[in-house]
Design a protein around this motif. Structure first.
Motif, PDB file in Angstrom:
ATOM      1  N   ALA A 100       0.838  -1.209   0.000  1.00 36.15           N
ATOM      2  CA  ALA A 100       0.000   0.000   0.000  1.00 36.15           C
ATOM      3  C   ALA A 100       0.870   1.254   0.000  1.00 36.15           C
ATOM      4  CB  ALA A 100      -0.931  -0.015   1.209  1.00 36.15           C
ATOM      5  N   VAL A 101       1.934   1.261   0.798  1.00 41.68           N
ATOM      6  CA  VAL A 101       2.823   2.423   0.844  1.00 41.68           C
ATOM      7  C   VAL A 101       3.494   2.618  -0.514  1.00 41.68           C
ATOM      8  CG1 VAL A 101       4.989   3.283   1.848  1.00 41.68           C
ATOM      9  CG2 VAL A 101       3.190   2.376   3.333  1.00 41.68           C
ATOM     10  N   GLU A 102       3.931   1.540  -1.121  1.00 39.15           N
ATOM     11  CA  GLU A 102       4.559   1.630  -2.458  1.00 39.15           C
ATOM     12  C   GLU A 102       3.552   2.163  -3.475  1.00 39.15           C
ATOM     13  OE1 GLU A 102       7.242   1.659  -5.395  1.00 39.15           O
ATOM     14  OE2 GLU A 102       7.654   1.285  -3.279  1.00 39.15           O
ATOM     15  N   TYR A 103       2.334   1.697  -3.409  1.00 36.38           N
ATOM     16  CA  TYR A 103       1.283   2.148  -4.320  1.00 36.38           C
ATOM     17  C   TYR A 103       1.013   3.640  -4.137  1.00 36.38           C
ATOM     18  CZ  TYR A 103      -3.182   2.129  -6.810  1.00 36.38           C
ATOM     19  OH  TYR A 103      -4.205   2.397  -7.677  1.00 36.38           O
ATOM     20  N   ILE A 104       0.951   4.067  -2.863  1.00 43.75           N
ATOM     21  CA  ILE A 104       0.729   5.485  -2.591  1.00 43.75           C
ATOM     22  C   ILE A 104       1.878   6.316  -3.148  1.00 43.75           C
ATOM     23  CG2 ILE A 104       0.608   7.207  -0.730  1.00 43.75           C
ATOM     24  CD1 ILE A 104      -1.022   5.135   0.874  1.00 43.75           C
ATOM     25  N   HIS A 105       3.101   5.873  -3.006  1.00 44.35           N
ATOM     26  CA  HIS A 105       4.253   6.589  -3.571  1.00 44.35           C
ATOM     27  C   HIS A 105       4.118   6.710  -5.094  1.00 44.35           C
ATOM     28  CE1 HIS A 105       6.719   7.254  -0.062  1.00 44.35           C
ATOM     29  NE2 HIS A 105       6.658   5.966   0.296  1.00 44.35           N
ATOM     30  N   GLN A 106       3.723   5.618  -5.715  1.00 43.89           N
ATOM     31  CA  GLN A 106       3.558   5.659  -7.169  1.00 43.89           C
ATOM     32  C   GLN A 106       2.448   6.636  -7.570  1.00 43.89           C
ATOM     33  OE1 GLN A 106       2.909   1.614  -8.349  1.00 43.89           O
ATOM     34  NE2 GLN A 106       5.034   0.995  -7.933  1.00 43.89           N
ATOM     35  N   LEU A 107       1.342   6.618  -6.851  1.00 43.00           N
ATOM     36  CA  LEU A 107       0.246   7.540  -7.154  1.00 43.00           C
ATOM     37  C   LEU A 107       0.668   8.995  -6.951  1.00 43.00           C
ATOM     38  CD1 LEU A 107      -2.887   5.754  -5.648  1.00 43.00           C
ATOM     39  CD2 LEU A 107      -2.314   6.067  -8.062  1.00 43.00           C
ATOM     40  N   ARG A 108       1.396   9.257  -5.892  1.00 43.64           N
ATOM     41  CA  ARG A 108       1.864  10.623  -5.644  1.00 43.64           C
ATOM     42  C   ARG A 108       2.800  11.087  -6.766  1.00 43.64           C
ATOM     43  NH1 ARG A 108       1.496  12.977  -0.640  1.00 43.64           N
ATOM     44  NH2 ARG A 108       3.613  13.763  -0.750  1.00 43.64           N
ATOM     45  N   ALA A 109       3.677  10.174  -7.192  1.00 47.45           N
ATOM     46  CA  ALA A 109       4.587  10.522  -8.290  1.00 47.45           C
ATOM     47  C   ALA A 109       3.791  10.784  -9.568  1.00 47.45           C
ATOM     48  CB  ALA A 109       5.601   9.409  -8.496  1.00 47.45           C
ATOM     49  N   LEU A 110       2.785   9.984  -9.824  1.00 43.64           N
ATOM     50  CA  LEU A 110       1.953  10.155 -11.009  1.00 43.64           C
ATOM     51  C   LEU A 110       1.199  11.480 -10.967  1.00 43.64           C
ATOM     52  CD1 LEU A 110       0.903   8.832 -13.624  1.00 43.64           C
ATOM     53  CD2 LEU A 110      -0.925   7.836 -12.242  1.00 43.64           C
ATOM     54  N   VAL A 111       0.620  11.804  -9.802  1.00 47.87           N
ATOM     55  CA  VAL A 111      -0.097  13.060  -9.645  1.00 47.87           C
ATOM     56  C   VAL A 111       0.865  14.233  -9.852  1.00 47.87           C
ATOM     57  CG1 VAL A 111      -1.290  14.531  -7.951  1.00 47.87           C
ATOM     58  CG2 VAL A 111      -1.952  12.137  -8.223  1.00 47.87           C
ATOM     59  N   ALA A 112       2.060  14.131  -9.316  1.00 45.57           N
ATOM     60  CA  ALA A 112       3.039  15.223  -9.467  1.00 45.57           C
ATOM     61  C   ALA A 112       3.401  15.420 -10.934  1.00 45.57           C
ATOM     62  CB  ALA A 112       4.276  14.929  -8.640  1.00 45.57           C
ATOM     63  N   LYS A 113       3.527  14.342 -11.710  1.00 49.11           N
ATOM     64  CA  LYS A 113       3.872  14.454 -13.132  1.00 49.11           C
ATOM     65  C   LYS A 113       2.705  15.005 -13.942  1.00 49.11           C
ATOM     66  CE  LYS A 113       7.224  10.752 -13.626  1.00 49.11           C
ATOM     67  NZ  LYS A 113       7.480   9.447 -14.217  1.00 49.11           N
ATOM     68  N   LEU A 114       1.499  14.567 -13.635  1.00 48.79           N
ATOM     69  CA  LEU A 114       0.340  14.967 -14.427  1.00 48.79           C
ATOM     70  C   LEU A 114      -0.025  16.428 -14.228  1.00 48.79           C
ATOM     71  CD1 LEU A 114      -2.049  11.902 -14.126  1.00 48.79           C
ATOM     72  CD2 LEU A 114      -0.834  12.682 -16.145  1.00 48.79           C
ATOM     73  N   TYR A 115       0.042  16.892 -13.029  1.00 48.67           N
ATOM     74  CA  TYR A 115      -0.440  18.237 -12.752  1.00 48.67           C
ATOM     75  C   TYR A 115       0.672  19.266 -12.595  1.00 48.67           C
ATOM     76  CZ  TYR A 115      -4.902  15.953 -12.107  1.00 48.67           C
ATOM     77  OH  TYR A 115      -6.033  15.227 -12.296  1.00 48.67           O
ATOM     78  N   ASP A 116       1.894  18.894 -12.660  1.00 54.32           N
ATOM     79  CA  ASP A 116       3.040  19.792 -12.521  1.00 54.32           C
ATOM     80  C   ASP A 116       2.896  20.752 -11.341  1.00 54.32           C
ATOM     81  OD1 ASP A 116       4.485  18.798 -14.623  1.00 54.32           O
ATOM     82  OD2 ASP A 116       3.396  20.026 -16.095  1.00 54.32           O
ATOM     83  N   ARG A 117       2.471  20.255 -10.272  1.00 56.00           N
ATOM     84  CA  ARG A 117       2.378  21.067  -9.065  1.00 56.00           C
ATOM     85  C   ARG A 117       2.660  20.170  -7.859  1.00 56.00           C
ATOM     86  NH1 ARG A 117      -3.918  22.022  -7.786  1.00 56.00           N
ATOM     87  NH2 ARG A 117      -4.550  19.911  -8.219  1.00 56.00           N
ATOM     88  N   PRO A 118       2.864  20.778  -6.697  1.00 56.20           N
ATOM     89  CA  PRO A 118       3.191  19.965  -5.512  1.00 56.20           C
ATOM     90  C   PRO A 118       2.027  19.039  -5.131  1.00 56.20           C
ATOM     91  CG  PRO A 118       3.338  22.326  -5.012  1.00 56.20           C
ATOM     92  CD  PRO A 118       2.868  22.202  -6.423  1.00 56.20           C
ATOM     93  N   VAL A 119       2.406  17.912  -4.639  1.00 55.72           N
ATOM     94  CA  VAL A 119       1.418  16.907  -4.202  1.00 55.72           C
ATOM     95  C   VAL A 119       0.901  17.319  -2.829  1.00 55.72           C
ATOM     96  CG1 VAL A 119       1.116  14.453  -3.695  1.00 55.72           C
ATOM     97  CG2 VAL A 119       2.714  15.170  -5.457  1.00 55.72           C
ATOM     98  N   PRO A 120      -0.401  17.167  -2.590  1.00 58.99           N
ATOM     99  CA  PRO A 120      -0.924  17.533  -1.270  1.00 58.99           C
ATOM    100  C   PRO A 120      -0.304  16.655  -0.167  1.00 58.99           C
ATOM    101  CG  PRO A 120      -2.644  16.518  -2.621  1.00 58.99           C
ATOM    102  CD  PRO A 120      -1.431  16.668  -3.477  1.00 58.99           C
TER     103      PRO A 120
END
Length: 135
Positions: A100-120
């Motif tokens: 789950a932690v690895e998945y969350i890291h991947q999602l955060r990285a994906l969100v950071a790439k898609l939106y070009d802004r800091p992750v919440p």
């Protein structure tokens, strides 16, 4: 020999009395032996009964100890099975948490790439589990 026959009135009661006393002594001795033998037999019987009682007591104690040991072994086996099951559940939870932690890291990285802004920032309940790079 005449003197012996003249003593007959004196010797006859004396020998009779000796015979009666001897017979009485023999009867007394026989009764005493019988009583002693009976007492010895009764003592032996009492001893045998005591030994049997002690033996039965030890047998009961041994049976109780064996039953207690068997019950203890059964409880230990049950507890060992429970511990093994709990350890396996704990390993599964650890694997799940790591995934789950690895998945969350991947999602955060994906969100950071898609939106070009800091992750919440993550909620504080899981912030410790995500590590330093999540903040």
């Amino acid at each position: 020999m005449e003197w012996l026959t003249s003593l007959a009135p004196v010797l006859s009661p004396l020998f009779g009395m000796t015979g009666v006393l001897g017979g009485a002594w023999l009867v007394y001795r026989g009764n005493k032996r019988k009583t002693d033998t009976d007492a010895q037999a009764q003592e032996a019987s009492t001893f045998v009964a005591s030994v049997q009682t002690v033996t039965e007591g030890f047998t009961k104690l041994l049976e109780q100890q064996r039953a207690t040991t068997a019950q203890t072994l059964e409880r230990v086996t049950t507890l060992e099975n429970r511990v093994e099951r709990l350890e396996e559940e704990q390993r599964q939870w650890r694997r799940w948490k790591a995934a789950a932690v690895e998945y969350i890291h991947q999602l955060r990285a994906l969100v950071a790439k898609l939106y070009d802004r800091p992750v919440p920032a993550p909620p504080r309940e899981i912030a410790e589990d995500l590590g330093d790079d999540a903040t």
